[in-house]
Design a protein around this motif. Structure first.
Motif, mmCIF file in Angstrom:
data_model
loop_
_atom_site.group_PDB
_atom_site.id
_atom_site.type_symbol
_atom_site.label_atom_id
_atom_site.label_comp_id
_atom_site.label_asym_id
_atom_site.label_seq_id
_atom_site.Cartn_x
_atom_site.Cartn_y
_atom_site.Cartn_z
ATOM 1 N N LEU A 1 0.697 -1.222 -0.061
ATOM 2 C CA LEU A 1 0.014 0.022 -0.076
ATOM 3 C C LEU A 1 0.953 1.193 0.004
ATOM 4 N N VAL A 2 0.572 2.183 -0.869
ATOM 5 C CA VAL A 2 1.470 3.468 -1.191
ATOM 6 C C VAL A 2 0.738 4.654 -0.728
ATOM 7 N N ARG A 3 1.164 5.499 0.091
ATOM 8 C CA ARG A 3 0.468 6.628 0.434
ATOM 9 C C ARG A 3 1.147 7.923 0.197
ATOM 10 N N LYS A 4 0.576 8.855 -0.694
ATOM 11 C CA LYS A 4 1.194 9.975 -1.151
ATOM 12 C C LYS A 4 1.276 10.910 0.499
ATOM 13 N N LEU A 5 2.819 11.707 0.285
ATOM 14 C CA LEU A 5 3.002 12.386 1.400
ATOM 15 C C LEU A 5 3.272 13.809 0.831
ATOM 16 N N PRO A 6 3.451 14.676 1.602
ATOM 17 C CA PRO A 6 3.734 15.966 1.176
ATOM 18 C C PRO A 6 5.305 16.150 0.715
ATOM 19 N N PHE A 7 5.508 16.891 -0.048
ATOM 20 C CA PHE A 7 6.956 17.200 -0.369
ATOM 21 C C PHE A 7 7.991 17.609 0.682
ATOM 22 N N PRO A 8 9.050 17.094 0.769
ATOM 23 C CA PRO A 8 9.908 16.157 0.004
ATOM 24 C C PRO A 8 9.861 14.683 0.356
ATOM 25 N N PHE A 9 8.825 14.083 1.037
ATOM 26 C CA PHE A 9 8.925 12.880 1.406
ATOM 27 C C PHE A 9 8.324 11.741 0.297
ATOM 28 N N ARG A 10 7.656 12.476 -0.649
ATOM 29 C CA ARG A 10 6.995 11.647 -1.744
ATOM 30 C C ARG A 10 6.021 10.596 -1.169
ATOM 31 N N SER A 11 6.298 9.402 -0.742
ATOM 32 C CA SER A 11 5.395 8.574 -0.117
ATOM 33 C C SER A 11 5.787 7.645 0.918
ATOM 34 N N LEU A 12 4.838 6.859 1.368
ATOM 35 C CA LEU A 12 5.175 5.975 2.608
ATOM 36 C C LEU A 12 4.749 4.702 1.789
ATOM 37 N N ALA A 13 5.471 3.592 1.789
ATOM 38 C CA ALA A 13 4.880 2.123 1.413
ATOM 39 C C ALA A 13 4.836 1.317 2.747
ATOM 40 N N TYR A 14 3.726 0.648 2.707
ATOM 41 C CA TYR A 14 3.217 -0.072 3.857
ATOM 42 C C TYR A 14 2.871 -1.402 3.603
ATOM 43 N N LEU B 1 14.333 4.281 3.385
ATOM 44 C CA LEU B 1 14.794 4.331 1.593
ATOM 45 C C LEU B 1 15.301 5.450 1.381
ATOM 46 N N SER B 2 15.337 6.653 2.107
ATOM 47 C CA SER B 2 15.717 7.943 1.762
ATOM 48 C C SER B 2 16.419 8.831 2.929
ATOM 49 N N PRO B 3 17.434 9.647 2.543
ATOM 50 C CA PRO B 3 18.325 10.404 3.202
ATOM 51 C C PRO B 3 17.245 11.080 4.399
ATOM 52 N N LEU B 4 16.152 11.397 3.936
ATOM 53 C CA LEU B 4 15.050 12.170 4.579
ATOM 54 C C LEU B 4 14.313 11.178 5.785
ATOM 55 N N TYR B 5 14.549 9.940 5.568
ATOM 56 C CA TYR B 5 13.991 9.133 6.753
ATOM 57 C C TYR B 5 13.850 9.510 8.227
ATOM 58 N N PRO B 6 15.134 9.712 8.670
ATOM 59 C CA PRO B 6 15.209 10.207 10.118
ATOM 60 C C PRO B 6 14.322 11.571 10.373
ATOM 61 N N VAL B 7 14.306 12.307 9.611
ATOM 62 C CA VAL B 7 13.417 13.651 9.637
ATOM 63 C C VAL B 7 11.909 13.137 9.711
ATOM 64 N N PHE B 8 11.427 12.271 8.550
ATOM 65 C CA PHE B 8 10.049 11.855 8.535
ATOM 66 C C PHE B 8 9.920 10.984 9.846
#
Length: 335
Positions: A61-74, A308-315
């Protein structure tokens, strides 16, 4: 061994793959169709070895997220894998999600025991435990390969007494038709108001019923023509999973929920299903009721994230704060 990940666009092939590896009902095609109609997108993939043999499958399942995170897969209660191939399948799915969806993370709540080998190995494979839980890992799972006498024998004495007592009342216990679903939803709304928990709009539940078909049985206790208690399940070939339930004051007085749950257990056993999951245990009255049906509890692996992204810790820091904010707003709206 190199594994390939191939999208699966055919419902019959997909459900056969899930059931062939003892998958969870939340991995069935119909569950994905429901989520796709309610703010998610769905990607179903088969994982194969070099000979084309099925090694695993995953309904993502993929949920769109606000920029810059793109999406979360579940992955809810997935993936399915051949025994001993869990690590390989997960690695292949991670690479696929990163390339196909560019998600900030893949979050999963696998249907594995917490002390099982694949669950114990997650931390060493770069997965991080998450507190952003959707499906409660502490639960109660009945082994339906036991006889009915063995299942009854494991129950609390009072639970057996209430099953017998409520079964003697002038109450009918049976499966619900589509035309009777609105009554069940009315009882659910009443239960939600009384217990102060949030629910979806009616369309969500009707989509589950229609999309899963026989995989979404609903049972109810009828006092005359009136539903006084109901229990809604999702079921694959291997696992029955309680989704929703509710009861009126009249149903409570009749202890209808005891015979109703026993009916659901018997019906799932008759289907050849081997696991009956009560869907979560908390320290509340509902869980106390559930505990009456067995002398044990189960702990599943819980919620795990693969960044899966360098932004994961922020997320990862932002998600709990965002959910806390949503709960606060909901509380203000209720007041």
């Amino acid at each position: 061994m190199t594994l390939s990940v191939v999208p699966c666009p055919v419902r019959e092939q997909w459900d056969a793959a899930v059931n062939g590896q003892q998958g969870h009902p939340m991995q069935l095609w119909g569950w994905g169709e429901t989520k796709a109609a309610h703010n998610w997108s769905v990607d179903r993939v088969l994982v194969q070895d070099t000979a084309g043999e099925l090694v695993g499958s995953a309904q993502i399942l993929v949920r769109k997220l606000p920029f810059p995170f793109r999406s979360l897969a579940y992955l809810p209660r997935g993936p399915q894998t051949a025994a001993g191939r869990e690590r390989e399948v997960l690695d292949a799915v991670v690479l696929y999600v990163k390339a196909a969806h560019k998600s900030v993370a893949l979050s999963m709540e696998p249907d594995w025991d917490a002390d099982s080998t694949p669950a114990v190995q997650l931390a060493g494979a770069g997965w991080k435990r998450s507190e952003s839980t959707i499906l409660i890992p502490r639960t109660l799972i009945l082994d339906l390969t036991q006889t009915e006498d063995e299942l009854l024998g494991a129950m609390a004495k009072k639970t057996r007494q209430y099953i017998r007592k409520s079964g003697r009342e002038a109450v009918e216990y049976r499966a619900v038709t589509a035309a009777e679903l609105p009554q069940c939803l009315a009882v659910y709304k009443e239960t939600a108001r009384r217990a102060n928990f949030g629910i979806h709009a009616d369309g969500y539940y009707l989509d589950i019923f229609n999309n899963l078909g026989e995989g979404s049985p609903v049972y109810a206790a009828f006092d005359g023509d009136t539903v006084v208690s109901f229990l809604w399940l999702a079921a694959s070939d291997a696992t029955a999973f309680e989704l929703y339930g509710g009861m009126t004051d009249a149903g409570s007085q009749l202890r209808a929920n005891f015979s109703l749950k026993w009916l659901a257990i018997q019906e799932m056993k008759a289907r050849g299903i081997t696991r009956y999951d009560f869907n979560g245990l908390l320290n509340d009255g509902v869980s106390k009721f559930k505990f009456g049906f067995a002398s044990h509890e189960n702990m599943l692996a819980g919620t795990w994230d693969k960044g899966l992204s360098p932004l994961y810790p922020v997320f990862a820091r932002a998600l709990p704060l965002g959910r806390k904010g949503i709960r606060k707003v909901r509380g203000l709206l209720k007041r």
